[in-house]
Scaffold this active site. Structure first.
Site, PDB file in Angstrom:
ATOM      1  CB  ALA A   1      -0.930  -0.007   1.207  1.00 45.69           C
TER       2      ALA A   1
ATOM      3  N   GLY B   1       1.846   1.758  -5.495  1.00 48.01           N
ATOM      4  CA  GLY B   1       2.620   2.267  -6.633  1.00 48.01           C
ATOM      5  C   GLY B   1       3.589   1.261  -7.218  1.00 48.01           C
TER       6      GLY B   1
ATOM      7  CG  ASP C   1       9.237  -0.302  -0.161  1.00 49.36           C
ATOM      8  OD1 ASP C   1      10.402   0.099  -0.241  1.00 49.36           O
ATOM      9  OD2 ASP C   1       8.260   0.457   0.011  1.00 49.36           O
TER      10      ASP C   1
ATOM     11  CB  CYS D   1      11.707   5.831   1.114  1.00 54.40           C
ATOM     12  SG  CYS D   1      10.489   5.809   2.444  1.00 54.40           S
TER      13      CYS D   1
END
Length: 442
Positions: A262, A265, A328, A380
């Site tokens: 979620a 992307g 991720d 990130c």
């Protein structure tokens, strides 16, 4: 326009909310402006004020402190916000008349139950107007911290990890306008066709050399009202995230798992790379966020996506094995400070709590990878403790995995033991980390 409905008052309310509730700037701005009938020009001014004050907070406080007799932390929040708003306009918004910046900030104190401090606000801001931007001496330990409004611990971490030159470039890249990158939905259109379609809506889009099927828009802010968006011709995604998806090297017909998907992307880009032929299981622990994945996939007409509720920290025997898996993980977000400037004011203690969670998710996720399958770990963040250190720990305890090369990695940042740290100043991207593993065969 009355002060109650003015852009400065709205910015004041948003900043006060961020300050008192530790709210995210982007979410708070959206919440406040969606229910307001302001013109787009005024909304843009509100956003500029809020983001500007957030990203320059330490610089503003340093300058204000030069003219205050008491510690800035002891100021009433309403007074502090009015001072920061005024100082930001004086020091960083050249088109705003100085008199307006001072007078409107004084009016904010009077209209927000702080009239007792109007004289103080007036006096301090006039000193700021008179003396301009004040910084420590260049050889001072806190020079970079104040200049780039970044906590000293973070400056030290960047310098230790990436060297002084890269550290200052990272700090500089965290300030100012943020580019809008989009991913072309190649199951529906091509880059050239989308550029022409967007031009019909007066949006200039340019190809990005370093990533295929990525475009940069001249438009800042939301793109959700564009016909091209509603028709599912693209989704918004930074270049670093697109690079992460490319590293997975997904092929048509493969079975893919995205364990922390979620809002979706990366899942969407993976599906597009696979030409929507295969099966991508997209997971999140919260049903509301799984709905975001589902809604996005429907808008883009990506039928190969299967969104499900799943806890990435617990192995799910029902999922089976996959050709390729994207992991991720939740992270500090230190690579996206330019999008969410309040992230840099987090306590290091909060970030320290993430390492074990990230390692747990990576270990659990690795169990879904079939023999000779691929596992990509990403964050990130630019914090090595969340990145390469997690990978080294994983490799030490999971001998059936090895690191693989990431194509064209050197063009995006620093390569260490085949892992890639995407440096934001290299290609005007978010900061990011990517490691690609292969599970050994029998």
């Amino acid at each position: 326009m009355s002060l109650k409905n003015s852009p400065r008052q709205k910015a004041f309310e948003i900043l006060l909310r961020i300050h008192t509730a530790n709210a995210y700037s982007n979410l708070t701005i959206d919440t406040y402006l969606q229910k307001d009938n302001m013109e787009n020009r005024d909304k843009a001014f509100v956003s500029a004020l809020v983001y500007g004050v957030c990203e320059r907070q330490l610089t503003l406080d340093f300058n204000l402190s030069q003219y205050l007799k008491q510690p800035i932390k002891k100021l009433k929040p309403e007074v502090l916000i009015a001072l920061r708003l005024g100082a930001y306009q004086l020091l960083f918004m050249d088109k705003i008349p100085s008199s307006a910046a001072v007078n409107e900030s004084v009016n904010l104190t009077k209209s927000n139950k702080s009239a007792f401090a109007s004289g103080l606000v007036n006096a301090v801001l006039r000193k700021v107007m008179q003396n301009g931007l004040v910084l420590p001496q260049e050889n001072s330990r806190n020079y970079l911290s104040v200049k780039y409004s970044c906590p000293q611990w973070l400056v030290d971490m960047y310098t230790k990890s990436y060297g002084k030159e890269n550290a200052e470039e990272i700090l500089n890249s965290s300030l100012g306008e943020v580019p809008v990158y989009i991913r072309v939905n190649t199951t529906k259109t091509t880059s050239d066709e989308l550029i022409s379609t967007l031009a019909e809506e007066n949006i200039i889009a340019e190809k990005v050399d370093c990533i295929e099927n990525a475009l940069m828009l001249n438009k800042q802010g939301s793109v959700e009202n564009l016909k091209a968006f509603k028709n599912g011709l693209f989704h918004v995604q930074d270049l670093s995230s697109q690079l992460c998806c490319s590293a997975l090297c997904a092929k048509k017909g493969e079975k893919i798992l995205d364990v922390c998907s979620a809002p979706g992307g990366k899942t969407f880009t993976i599906c597009e790379i696979m030409e929507n032929m295969g099966a991508v299981t997209a997971c999140d622990i919260y049903s509301s966020r799984v709905k975001l994945i589902n809604d996005g996939a429907e808008r883009l007409c990506l039928t190969s996506v299967s969104p499900i509720v799943n806890d990435a920290t617990v192995f799910n025997t029902k999922l089976g094995e996959f050709d390729k898996v994207l992991c991720d993980v939740p992270c500090s977000g230190l690579g996206i400070i330019r999008r969410k400037p309040e992230i840099k004011y987090k306590s290091p203690d909060d970030i320290d709590k993430l390492y074990n969670l990230q390692y747990l998710i990576l270990c659990v996720t690795s169990r879904y990878v079939k023999r000779k399958g691929t596992l990509v770990y990403s964050t990130c963040s630019l914090n090595p403790e969340e990145n390469i250190e997690v990978c080294r720990r994983f490799l030490a305890e999971n001998k059936d995995f090895v690191l693989c090369d990431i194509p064209n990695a050197e063009a995006f940042g620093m390569v260490d033991d085949k892992t890639l740290t995407v440096l934001p100043h290299k290609n005007n991207t978010d900061g990011f980390f990517i490691a690609k593993f292969e599970r050994k065969g029998e």
